[in-house]
Scaffold this active site. Sequence first.
Site, mmCIF file in Angstrom:
data_model
loop_
_atom_site.group_PDB
_atom_site.id
_atom_site.type_symbol
_atom_site.label_atom_id
_atom_site.label_comp_id
_atom_site.label_asym_id
_atom_site.label_seq_id
_atom_site.Cartn_x
_atom_site.Cartn_y
_atom_site.Cartn_z
ATOM 1 N N ASP A 197 -1.397 7.007 5.659
ATOM 2 C CA ASP A 197 -2.560 6.229 5.546
ATOM 3 C C ASP A 197 -2.948 5.140 6.622
ATOM 4 O OD1 ASP A 197 -4.128 4.333 4.262
ATOM 5 O OD2 ASP A 197 -2.935 3.566 2.554
ATOM 6 N N TRP A 241 0.933 -1.236 0.011
ATOM 7 C CA TRP A 241 0.133 -0.095 -0.057
ATOM 8 C C TRP A 241 0.778 1.174 0.087
ATOM 9 C CZ3 TRP A 241 -4.306 -0.536 -1.976
ATOM 10 C CH2 TRP A 241 -5.199 -1.595 -1.925
ATOM 11 N N LYS A 270 -13.008 -0.658 6.529
ATOM 12 C CA LYS A 270 -12.334 -1.986 7.585
ATOM 13 C C LYS A 270 -12.848 -1.615 8.925
ATOM 14 C CE LYS A 270 -8.556 -1.697 4.476
ATOM 15 N NZ LYS A 270 -8.721 -2.792 3.543
HETATM 16 N N1 PMP Z 1 -4.346 1.553 1.975
HETATM 17 C C1 PMP Z 1 -4.558 0.356 2.916
HETATM 18 C C2 PMP Z 1 -3.711 0.337 3.967
HETATM 19 C C3 PMP Z 1 -5.496 -0.263 2.308
HETATM 20 O O1 PMP Z 1 -5.412 -1.507 2.912
HETATM 21 C C4 PMP Z 1 -6.237 -0.082 1.206
HETATM 22 C C5 PMP Z 1 -7.372 -0.965 0.625
HETATM 23 N N2 PMP Z 1 -7.322 -2.479 1.147
HETATM 24 C C6 PMP Z 1 -6.162 1.185 0.476
HETATM 25 C C7 PMP Z 1 -5.118 1.860 0.926
HETATM 26 C C8 PMP Z 1 -6.724 1.318 -0.560
HETATM 27 O O2 PMP Z 1 -8.102 1.695 -0.146
HETATM 28 P P1 PMP Z 1 -9.553 1.670 -1.398
HETATM 29 O O3 PMP Z 1 -9.681 0.577 -1.879
HETATM 30 O O4 PMP Z 1 -10.622 2.276 -0.353
HETATM 31 O O5 PMP Z 1 -9.078 2.851 -2.302
#
Ligand code: PMP
Length: 361
Positions: free
Chosen positions: A172, A102, A196
């Site tokens: 994030d 991520w 989440k």
């Molecule tokens: N950052 C993290 C730590 C994630 O776990 C996720 C999704 N699993 C995201 C960003 C991306 O999020 P989204 O799918 O809501 O754009």
Amino acid sequence: MSILYNFSAGPSTLPLPVLEKASRELIDFEGCGISLIEMSHRGKIYDKIHNETINLAREILEIPENFHIIFIQGGATLQFGMIPLSFLNKGMTADYIVTGSWSKKAFNDGKAVGITNIAWDGEGCNYNKIPSQGEIQLTKNAAYVHLCSNETIGGIQWQSFPETDGVPLIIDMSSEIMSRPLPWEKIGMAYAGTQKNLAPAGMSLIIINKSLAQKARTDLPSYLRYDLHIDKNSLYNTPPTFVIWMTNLTLNWIKSIGGLSMIEKLRDEKAKLIYDIIDQSNGFYINSIEKKSRSKMNIIWRLSEEKLEKKFLEGVEQAGLDGLKGHRSVGGFRASIYNAMPVEGVKTLSDFMKKFMDKNG
Ligand code: PMP
């Protein structure tokens, strides 16, 4: 009705009382005769929920007054782009600490916009640890430093945050928001997709220091402008009213069970149940993350043989445990034990792991 324990990484399990209340109120919101999600977002009834949600987030996370709290659709991925578009001006560099998938994705979006520096890259150690302060090479006067506090796929988590020498730290927190108190004096911006620890998918909760917000570019298309979302109290356009309502219910639930201190206590208890089994398994269950970098939200493990992994997966499914298959990029297993996962669910999993090992080890 038979309910499974849902260990999915996101969208993920929500507190049962939240789902029950939402289903009771879905058609007729508090006796109004219509659903909240059918109402105008400019009306009094919705407005109360909207502002209460912001206030609850501030109260539970103890967010100081020098931070704005906003809601933006598009998930955390939109923030990966909005952050450099807003703060990475010409001639500046943005630092990214890459600890897994991520933070790498965030870095890639930064790179698409401007000059970026990888201040630390976990690739060399297979992303199995969080760097120490001394290992991070920051750029002087960078536009910002970005990190992902909990790598949902890799199963690693920052326990405390690095010093950034006055450079705004942007975090994030998608897979751990509302699971522990935060050191606001160190943070420029924290953001999290809702799917989440808060609500269904569809939105990000963004907490941004007022002095950082002032630096955000305003010559962007309107939806990408932090200043507009802030000025209009997240009502510049139609907000995702259902997601905000669900966030409201989840925050009320957190408050009702004792706030962050209870959430943190339960989090530690749940994580210990699984890590203890792994650590006492003599290599039957393998977690290759450095102990002090282990995530308390997403726990990953492998078994020594592929054949056993297949058998384990069939077994957990029969035991009513859902969503444990590891991310397709890493394989193995992952238990996402977010706030809404009851201790009993984790106990059921750890008991299963123990029995499985006794039989097959
Ligand atoms: N950052 C993290 C730590 C994630 O776990 C996720 C999704 N699993 C995201 C960003 C991306 O999020 P989204 O799918 O809501 O754009």
